[in-house]
Design a protein around this motif. Structure first.
Motif, PDB file in Angstrom:
ATOM      1  N   ALA A  12     104.139  65.467 167.361  1.00 44.63           N
ATOM      2  CA  ALA A  12     105.457  65.727 166.774  1.00 44.63           C
ATOM      3  C   ALA A  12     105.313  66.061 165.282  1.00 44.63           C
ATOM      4  O   ALA A  12     106.605  65.837 164.750  1.00 44.63           O
ATOM      5  CB  ALA A  12     106.373  64.400 167.071  1.00 44.63           C
ATOM      6  N   THR A  13     104.399  66.696 164.912  1.00 43.49           N
ATOM      7  CA  THR A  13     104.401  67.110 163.603  1.00 43.49           C
ATOM      8  C   THR A  13     104.072  68.446 163.462  1.00 43.49           C
ATOM      9  O   THR A  13     103.572  69.130 164.297  1.00 43.49           O
ATOM     10  CB  THR A  13     103.216  66.066 162.749  1.00 43.49           C
ATOM     11  N   ALA A  14     104.273  68.980 162.264  1.00 41.69           N
ATOM     12  CA  ALA A  14     103.741  70.620 161.936  1.00 41.69           C
ATOM     13  C   ALA A  14     103.666  70.720 160.559  1.00 41.69           C
ATOM     14  O   ALA A  14     104.253  69.868 159.762  1.00 41.69           O
ATOM     15  CB  ALA A  14     104.909  71.278 162.553  1.00 41.69           C
ATOM     16  N   GLU A  15     103.222  71.795 160.167  1.00 44.05           N
ATOM     17  CA  GLU A  15     103.186  72.182 158.775  1.00 44.05           C
ATOM     18  C   GLU A  15     104.274  73.458 158.534  1.00 44.05           C
ATOM     19  O   GLU A  15     104.348  74.341 159.590  1.00 44.05           O
ATOM     20  CB  GLU A  15     101.879  72.800 158.343  1.00 44.05           C
ATOM     21  N   PHE A  16     105.011  73.372 157.439  1.00 43.81           N
ATOM     22  CA  PHE A  16     106.064  74.432 157.356  1.00 43.81           C
ATOM     23  C   PHE A  16     105.533  75.311 156.322  1.00 43.81           C
ATOM     24  O   PHE A  16     104.963  75.013 155.284  1.00 43.81           O
ATOM     25  CB  PHE A  16     107.428  73.763 156.847  1.00 43.81           C
ATOM     26  N   ALA A  17     105.519  76.672 156.415  1.00 43.42           N
ATOM     27  CA  ALA A  17     105.225  77.841 155.454  1.00 43.42           C
ATOM     28  C   ALA A  17     106.385  78.738 155.365  1.00 43.42           C
ATOM     29  O   ALA A  17     107.068  79.048 156.441  1.00 43.42           O
ATOM     30  CB  ALA A  17     104.006  78.500 155.917  1.00 43.42           C
ATOM     31  N   ILE A  18     106.582  79.323 154.387  1.00 45.32           N
ATOM     32  CA  ILE A  18     107.638  80.201 154.150  1.00 45.32           C
ATOM     33  C   ILE A  18     107.109  81.288 152.862  1.00 45.32           C
ATOM     34  O   ILE A  18     106.487  80.872 152.093  1.00 45.32           O
ATOM     35  CB  ILE A  18     109.123  79.493 153.529  1.00 45.32           C
ATOM     36  N   LEU A  19     107.513  82.579 153.116  1.00 42.43           N
ATOM     37  CA  LEU A  19     107.561  83.338 151.991  1.00 42.43           C
ATOM     38  C   LEU A  19     108.585  84.206 152.135  1.00 42.43           C
ATOM     39  O   LEU A  19     109.114  84.970 153.202  1.00 42.43           O
ATOM     40  CB  LEU A  19     106.124  84.437 152.430  1.00 42.43           C
ATOM     41  N   TYR A  52     105.614  68.968 157.254  1.00 38.89           N
ATOM     42  CA  TYR A  52     105.038  68.888 155.994  1.00 38.89           C
ATOM     43  C   TYR A  52     104.955  70.028 155.329  1.00 38.89           C
ATOM     44  O   TYR A  52     105.082  71.278 156.020  1.00 38.89           O
ATOM     45  CB  TYR A  52     103.744  68.226 156.154  1.00 38.89           C
ATOM     46  N   ALA A  53     105.124  70.087 154.068  1.00 41.14           N
ATOM     47  CA  ALA A  53     104.529  71.327 153.406  1.00 41.14           C
ATOM     48  C   ALA A  53     103.895  71.125 152.057  1.00 41.14           C
ATOM     49  O   ALA A  53     103.854  70.070 151.781  1.00 41.14           O
ATOM     50  CB  ALA A  53     105.934  71.918 152.914  1.00 41.14           C
ATOM     51  N   ILE A  72     110.888  65.281 150.500  1.00 42.12           N
ATOM     52  CA  ILE A  72     110.608  64.687 149.562  1.00 42.12           C
ATOM     53  C   ILE A  72     109.029  64.553 149.270  1.00 42.12           C
ATOM     54  O   ILE A  72     108.408  64.766 150.224  1.00 42.12           O
ATOM     55  CB  ILE A  72     111.037  62.958 149.681  1.00 42.12           C
ATOM     56  N   VAL A  73     108.664  64.212 148.060  1.00 44.28           N
ATOM     57  CA  VAL A  73     107.161  64.211 147.667  1.00 44.28           C
ATOM     58  C   VAL A  73     106.531  63.225 148.480  1.00 44.28           C
ATOM     59  O   VAL A  73     107.093  62.002 148.566  1.00 44.28           O
ATOM     60  CB  VAL A  73     106.998  63.914 146.059  1.00 44.28           C
ATOM     61  N   ASP A  74     105.396  63.506 149.150  1.00 43.76           N
ATOM     62  CA  ASP A  74     104.495  62.754 150.097  1.00 43.76           C
ATOM     63  C   ASP A  74     103.211  62.807 149.689  1.00 43.76           C
ATOM     64  O   ASP A  74     102.738  63.869 150.086  1.00 43.76           O
ATOM     65  CB  ASP A  74     105.128  63.082 151.682  1.00 43.76           C
ATOM     66  N   ALA A  75     102.448  61.723 149.110  1.00 43.60           N
ATOM     67  CA  ALA A  75     101.071  61.797 148.727  1.00 43.60           C
ATOM     68  C   ALA A  75     100.109  61.183 150.106  1.00 43.60           C
ATOM     69  O   ALA A  75      99.208  60.962 149.751  1.00 43.60           O
ATOM     70  CB  ALA A  75     100.994  61.229 147.440  1.00 43.60           C
ATOM     71  N   SER A  76     100.911  61.049 151.367  1.00 43.53           N
ATOM     72  CA  SER A  76     100.208  60.433 152.258  1.00 43.53           C
ATOM     73  C   SER A  76      98.988  61.174 152.738  1.00 43.53           C
ATOM     74  O   SER A  76      99.108  62.353 152.616  1.00 43.53           O
ATOM     75  CB  SER A  76     101.104  59.800 153.334  1.00 43.53           C
ATOM     76  N   PRO A  77      97.780  60.790 153.315  1.00 44.94           N
ATOM     77  CA  PRO A  77      96.901  61.407 154.000  1.00 44.94           C
ATOM     78  C   PRO A  77      97.636  62.455 155.009  1.00 44.94           C
ATOM     79  O   PRO A  77      96.889  63.604 154.978  1.00 44.94           O
ATOM     80  CB  PRO A  77      95.815  60.264 154.602  1.00 44.94           C
ATOM     81  N   ALA A  78      98.462  62.095 155.603  1.00 39.45           N
ATOM     82  CA  ALA A  78      99.172  63.118 156.594  1.00 39.45           C
ATOM     83  C   ALA A  78      99.415  64.391 155.957  1.00 39.45           C
ATOM     84  O   ALA A  78      99.433  65.304 156.425  1.00 39.45           O
ATOM     85  CB  ALA A  78      99.943  62.416 157.537  1.00 39.45           C
ATOM     86  N   ALA A  79     100.216  64.231 154.602  1.00 40.30           N
ATOM     87  CA  ALA A  79     100.710  65.184 154.082  1.00 40.30           C
ATOM     88  C   ALA A  79      99.559  66.137 153.501  1.00 40.30           C
ATOM     89  O   ALA A  79      99.701  67.188 153.183  1.00 40.30           O
ATOM     90  CB  ALA A  79     101.561  64.727 153.252  1.00 40.30           C
ATOM     91  N   ARG A  80      98.617  65.283 152.696  1.00 40.85           N
ATOM     92  CA  ARG A  80      97.540  65.969 152.050  1.00 40.85           C
ATOM     93  C   ARG A  80      96.551  66.840 152.979  1.00 40.85           C
ATOM     94  O   ARG A  80      95.791  67.579 152.426  1.00 40.85           O
ATOM     95  CB  ARG A  80      96.657  64.816 151.338  1.00 40.85           C
ATOM     96  N   ARG A  81      96.636  66.880 154.355  1.00 41.62           N
ATOM     97  CA  ARG A  81      95.938  67.619 155.153  1.00 41.62           C
ATOM     98  C   ARG A  81      96.199  69.012 155.074  1.00 41.62           C
ATOM     99  O   ARG A  81      95.227  69.778 155.385  1.00 41.62           O
ATOM    100  CB  ARG A  81      96.288  67.289 156.478  1.00 41.62           C
ATOM    101  N   PHE A  82      97.272  69.461 154.439  1.00 42.26           N
ATOM    102  CA  PHE A  82      97.729  70.699 154.373  1.00 42.26           C
ATOM    103  C   PHE A  82      97.590  71.430 153.029  1.00 42.26           C
ATOM    104  O   PHE A  82      98.111  72.533 152.946  1.00 42.26           O
ATOM    105  CB  PHE A  82      99.184  70.694 154.978  1.00 42.26           C
ATOM    106  N   VAL A  83      97.089  70.747 152.166  1.00 40.96           N
ATOM    107  CA  VAL A  83      96.866  71.079 150.641  1.00 40.96           C
ATOM    108  C   VAL A  83      95.872  72.495 151.048  1.00 40.96           C
ATOM    109  O   VAL A  83      94.919  72.689 151.516  1.00 40.96           O
ATOM    110  CB  VAL A  83      96.495  70.329 149.509  1.00 40.96           C
ATOM    111  N   GLU A  86      93.734  71.266 145.309  1.00 43.62           N
ATOM    112  CA  GLU A  86      93.836  69.937 145.131  1.00 43.62           C
ATOM    113  C   GLU A  86      95.003  69.391 144.426  1.00 43.62           C
ATOM    114  O   GLU A  86      95.478  68.341 144.475  1.00 43.62           O
ATOM    115  CB  GLU A  86      92.551  69.377 144.005  1.00 43.62           C
ATOM    116  N   ASP A  87      95.741  70.161 143.324  1.00 44.99           N
ATOM    117  CA  ASP A  87      96.643  69.615 142.603  1.00 44.99           C
ATOM    118  C   ASP A  87      98.064  70.256 143.437  1.00 44.99           C
ATOM    119  O   ASP A  87      99.137  69.991 142.829  1.00 44.99           O
ATOM    120  CB  ASP A  87      96.576  70.288 141.352  1.00 44.99           C
ATOM    121  N   ASP A  88      98.081  70.562 144.557  1.00 44.68           N
ATOM    122  CA  ASP A  88      99.162  70.940 145.152  1.00 44.68           C
ATOM    123  C   ASP A  88     100.235  69.822 145.533  1.00 44.68           C
ATOM    124  O   ASP A  88      99.865  68.687 145.510  1.00 44.68           O
ATOM    125  CB  ASP A  88      98.766  71.466 146.793  1.00 44.68           C
ATOM    126  N   VAL A  89     101.424  70.152 145.542  1.00 42.09           N
ATOM    127  CA  VAL A  89     102.510  69.028 145.739  1.00 42.09           C
ATOM    128  C   VAL A  89     102.738  69.175 147.098  1.00 42.09           C
ATOM    129  O   VAL A  89     102.838  69.850 147.769  1.00 42.09           O
ATOM    130  CB  VAL A  89     103.763  69.452 144.974  1.00 42.09           C
TER     131      VAL A  89
END
Length: 114
Positions: A12-19, A52-53, A72-83, A86-89
């Motif tokens: 039930a999760t995904a990564e969002f990308a936009i251009l 996530y984004a 919202i900003v999310d520094a969890s390991p689940a969110a960090r999978r998509f960086v 290293e300094d991505d938000v």
């Protein structure tokens, strides 16, 4: 004009990308509109729970657009999978937060198969 999509669908999760392509098309609300539509599909018909984004910190336009969608900003390991760097938000939005922020937009959308 541009492109937005969901990637790495896992449960039930995904990564969002936009251009949004040409600079002349940016900062006119198209990204927010496209994002809202895609998230309505993700949380409605596709049954996603969290999307996530990740964004470069200097990309203030994308950060602002994602916040309008409900991220919202999310520094969890689940969110960090998509960086990518290293300094991505990292950010996330849940189904309930999105629905609360965009109920009026969701009610007017209809999705159908072609």
């Amino acid at each position: 004009m541009g492109d937005c999509d969901l990637r790495h669908l896992e449960g039930a999760t995904a990564e969002f990308a936009i251009l949004v392509g040409a600079r002349a098309r940016q900062a006119k609300g198209f990204g927010t509109r496209f994002s809202t539509m895609l998230h309505a599909l993700a949380f409605g018909r596709l049954g996603m729970e969290t999307v996530y984004a990740s964004v470069r910190p200097e990309n203030t336009g994308s950060l602002r657009m994602l916040q309008k969608v409900g991220y919202i900003v999310d520094a969890s390991p689940a969110a960090r999978r998509f960086v990518e760097a290293e300094d991505d938000v990292c950010l996330s939005v849940g189904a309930q937060a999105f629905a609360s922020a965009h109920r009026h937009a969701i009610e007017g959308m209809r999705f159908s198969k072609r």
